[in-house]
Motif scaffolding. Sequence first.
Motif, PDB file in Angstrom:
ATOM      1  N   TYR A  44      -2.839   0.826  -1.321  1.00  0.00           N
ATOM      2  CA  TYR A  44      -2.142  -0.381  -1.779  1.00  0.00           C
ATOM      3  C   TYR A  44      -3.159  -1.472  -2.126  1.00  0.00           C
ATOM      4  O   TYR A  44      -3.049  -2.136  -3.159  1.00  0.00           O
ATOM      5  N   ALA A  45      -4.134  -1.650  -1.238  1.00  0.00           N
ATOM      6  CA  ALA A  45      -5.140  -2.707  -1.449  1.00  0.00           C
ATOM      7  C   ALA A  45      -5.933  -2.423  -2.722  1.00  0.00           C
ATOM      8  O   ALA A  45      -6.143  -3.318  -3.544  1.00  0.00           O
ATOM      9  N   ARG A  46      -6.356  -1.173  -2.895  1.00  0.00           N
ATOM     10  CA  ARG A  46      -7.137  -0.800  -4.096  1.00  0.00           C
ATOM     11  C   ARG A  46      -6.326  -0.988  -5.374  1.00  0.00           C
ATOM     12  O   ARG A  46      -6.853  -1.335  -6.415  1.00  0.00           O
ATOM     13  N   ALA A  47      -5.017  -0.730  -5.291  1.00  0.00           N
ATOM     14  CA  ALA A  47      -4.160  -0.870  -6.487  1.00  0.00           C
ATOM     15  C   ALA A  47      -3.974  -2.333  -6.869  1.00  0.00           C
ATOM     16  O   ALA A  47      -3.642  -2.637  -8.005  1.00  0.00           O
ATOM     17  N   GLY A  48      -4.159  -3.243  -5.886  1.00  0.00           N
ATOM     18  CA  GLY A  48      -4.055  -4.676  -6.201  1.00  0.00           C
ATOM     19  C   GLY A  48      -2.947  -5.404  -5.457  1.00  0.00           C
ATOM     20  O   GLY A  48      -2.539  -6.489  -5.884  1.00  0.00           O
ATOM     21  N   ALA A  49      -2.462  -4.831  -4.346  1.00  0.00           N
ATOM     22  CA  ALA A  49      -1.400  -5.493  -3.578  1.00  0.00           C
ATOM     23  C   ALA A  49      -1.859  -6.868  -3.093  1.00  0.00           C
ATOM     24  O   ALA A  49      -3.021  -7.051  -2.733  1.00  0.00           O
ATOM     25  N   THR A  73       2.053   3.820 -10.949  1.00  0.00           N
ATOM     26  CA  THR A  73       3.314   3.096 -10.723  1.00  0.00           C
ATOM     27  C   THR A  73       3.020   1.621 -10.505  1.00  0.00           C
ATOM     28  O   THR A  73       3.683   0.741 -11.061  1.00  0.00           O
ATOM     29  N   PHE A  74       1.999   1.368  -9.672  1.00  0.00           N
ATOM     30  CA  PHE A  74       1.647  -0.018  -9.343  1.00  0.00           C
ATOM     31  C   PHE A  74       1.286  -0.791 -10.617  1.00  0.00           C
ATOM     32  O   PHE A  74       1.728  -1.918 -10.818  1.00  0.00           O
ATOM     33  N   GLN A  75       0.471  -0.187 -11.463  1.00  0.00           N
ATOM     34  CA  GLN A  75       0.015  -0.903 -12.672  1.00  0.00           C
ATOM     35  C   GLN A  75       1.190  -1.219 -13.602  1.00  0.00           C
ATOM     36  O   GLN A  75       1.209  -2.283 -14.222  1.00  0.00           O
ATOM     37  N   GLU A 128      10.361   1.904  -1.037  1.00  0.00           N
ATOM     38  CA  GLU A 128      10.632   3.312  -1.362  1.00  0.00           C
ATOM     39  C   GLU A 128       9.898   3.806  -2.619  1.00  0.00           C
ATOM     40  O   GLU A 128       9.343   4.919  -2.618  1.00  0.00           O
ATOM     41  N   THR A 129       9.895   2.999  -3.676  1.00  0.00           N
ATOM     42  CA  THR A 129       9.292   3.463  -4.936  1.00  0.00           C
ATOM     43  C   THR A 129       7.810   3.802  -4.743  1.00  0.00           C
ATOM     44  O   THR A 129       7.324   4.810  -5.269  1.00  0.00           O
ATOM     45  N   PHE A 130       7.100   2.993  -3.966  1.00  0.00           N
ATOM     46  CA  PHE A 130       5.676   3.285  -3.729  1.00  0.00           C
ATOM     47  C   PHE A 130       5.496   4.434  -2.727  1.00  0.00           C
ATOM     48  O   PHE A 130       4.576   5.235  -2.847  1.00  0.00           O
ATOM     49  N   MET A 131       6.388   4.476  -1.728  1.00  0.00           N
ATOM     50  CA  MET A 131       6.235   5.521  -0.697  1.00  0.00           C
ATOM     51  C   MET A 131       6.519   6.918  -1.258  1.00  0.00           C
ATOM     52  O   MET A 131       6.108   7.918  -0.668  1.00  0.00           O
ATOM     53  N   THR A 132       7.226   6.980  -2.388  1.00  0.00           N
ATOM     54  CA  THR A 132       7.574   8.296  -2.952  1.00  0.00           C
ATOM     55  C   THR A 132       6.866   8.568  -4.280  1.00  0.00           C
ATOM     56  O   THR A 132       7.109   9.599  -4.910  1.00  0.00           O
ATOM     57  N   SER A 133       6.006   7.650  -4.706  1.00  0.00           N
ATOM     58  CA  SER A 133       5.363   7.818  -6.010  1.00  0.00           C
ATOM     59  C   SER A 133       4.328   8.944  -5.979  1.00  0.00           C
ATOM     60  O   SER A 133       3.499   9.021  -5.063  1.00  0.00           O
ATOM     61  N   ALA A 134       4.346   9.782  -7.010  1.00  0.00           N
ATOM     62  CA  ALA A 134       3.351  10.861  -7.110  1.00  0.00           C
ATOM     63  C   ALA A 134       2.024  10.294  -7.595  1.00  0.00           C
ATOM     64  O   ALA A 134       0.968  10.889  -7.367  1.00  0.00           O
ATOM     65  N   ASP A 135       2.050   9.147  -8.282  1.00  0.00           N
ATOM     66  CA  ASP A 135       0.821   8.494  -8.742  1.00  0.00           C
ATOM     67  C   ASP A 135       0.958   6.998  -8.475  1.00  0.00           C
ATOM     68  O   ASP A 135       1.397   6.222  -9.336  1.00  0.00           O
ATOM     69  N   LEU A 136       0.593   6.624  -7.245  1.00  0.00           N
ATOM     70  CA  LEU A 136       0.806   5.255  -6.795  1.00  0.00           C
ATOM     71  C   LEU A 136       0.126   4.236  -7.707  1.00  0.00           C
ATOM     72  O   LEU A 136       0.722   3.222  -8.080  1.00  0.00           O
ATOM     73  N   ASN A 137      -1.120   4.516  -8.080  1.00  0.00           N
ATOM     74  CA  ASN A 137      -1.865   3.560  -8.889  1.00  0.00           C
ATOM     75  C   ASN A 137      -1.171   3.309 -10.230  1.00  0.00           C
ATOM     76  O   ASN A 137      -1.000   2.168 -10.659  1.00  0.00           O
TER      77      ASN A 137
END
Length: 264
Positions: free
Chosen positions: A75-80, A249-251, A238-247
């Motif tokens: 999460y931190a690396r993605a930019g939370a 989705t986050f972007q 939920e969307t982040f906890m189930t994402s196959a590609d978190l980064n």
Amino acid sequence: MGTILDSIIERKKVEVEELRISGTEIPEFTSKPRSLLKALREASNVAIISEFKRASPSKGDINLSLDPAKQAILYARAGASAISVLTDVKGFKGSFTDLKKVREAVDLPILCKDFIVDQIQIDLAHSAGADVILLIASALPLGKLSELYEYAYEKGLECLVEIHDETDLEKAIHIKAQMIGINNRDLKSFEVNLVNTEKLGPLVKKAGAFLISESGMKTRDDIVRAAAAGASGVLVGETFMTSADLNETFQTFTVPVVRDHHEG
Ligand SMILES: O=C(O)c1ccccc1NCC(=O)[C@H](O)[C@H](O)COP(=O)(O)O
């Protein structure tokens, strides 16, 4: 018939009583506090509060295999801008141990996402390393909400005051809440509808508080709608906890904030 929130609150009161009777010592946490309010003030994009959520009453198990520290680092690396950790055991399979692990892993503000009815829970949140607590306006009479809000700030914690309707909003305004969360999840039907943010958002902004839109964020368009309603931040579980590609989705959730002159 009471709502799921009513039954959770009744259970919490029993848990608090048991905790007091047990006389469990709560050690003081000594570390620099991290401010969600500051993050909201400084953000040029809608701040994303990424949640560690193993399970929930509405969805059952969401993802039981993730490690809180590893997920927090992602999460931190993605930019939370902050991380929310569910600490309720029975309804969400969370714990203060999860929160401590996240605290050790990242240097972001941490929101303790629980159903707080008593000062002792604020002591526990602080002791585990939280920077922000959630206070749910509809779960607390005004006097109690005000007492817990002040107690948290005395301990150096910030508060996100969650509302569901205009009655809750009046309470949040009365205690001069600086950060107000609109929960899009109806706690009777579990239905999630961003119309709640669109309806109440402008009123929150008029009151001069920072707005966080909570629950049900699935697509970029949801974040765009929340931003248009005045949200400075969104809470996504939920969307982040189930994402196959978190980064990835986050972007796609990265959307510019829409500022107005009421913001303090
Ligand atoms: O999520 C639930 O089922 C729930 C049920 C009863 C009370 C609270 C509940 N959720 C807490 C939250 O506010 C969410 O975890 C948070 O906003 C993230 O929601 P989502 O992105 O939809 O997972």
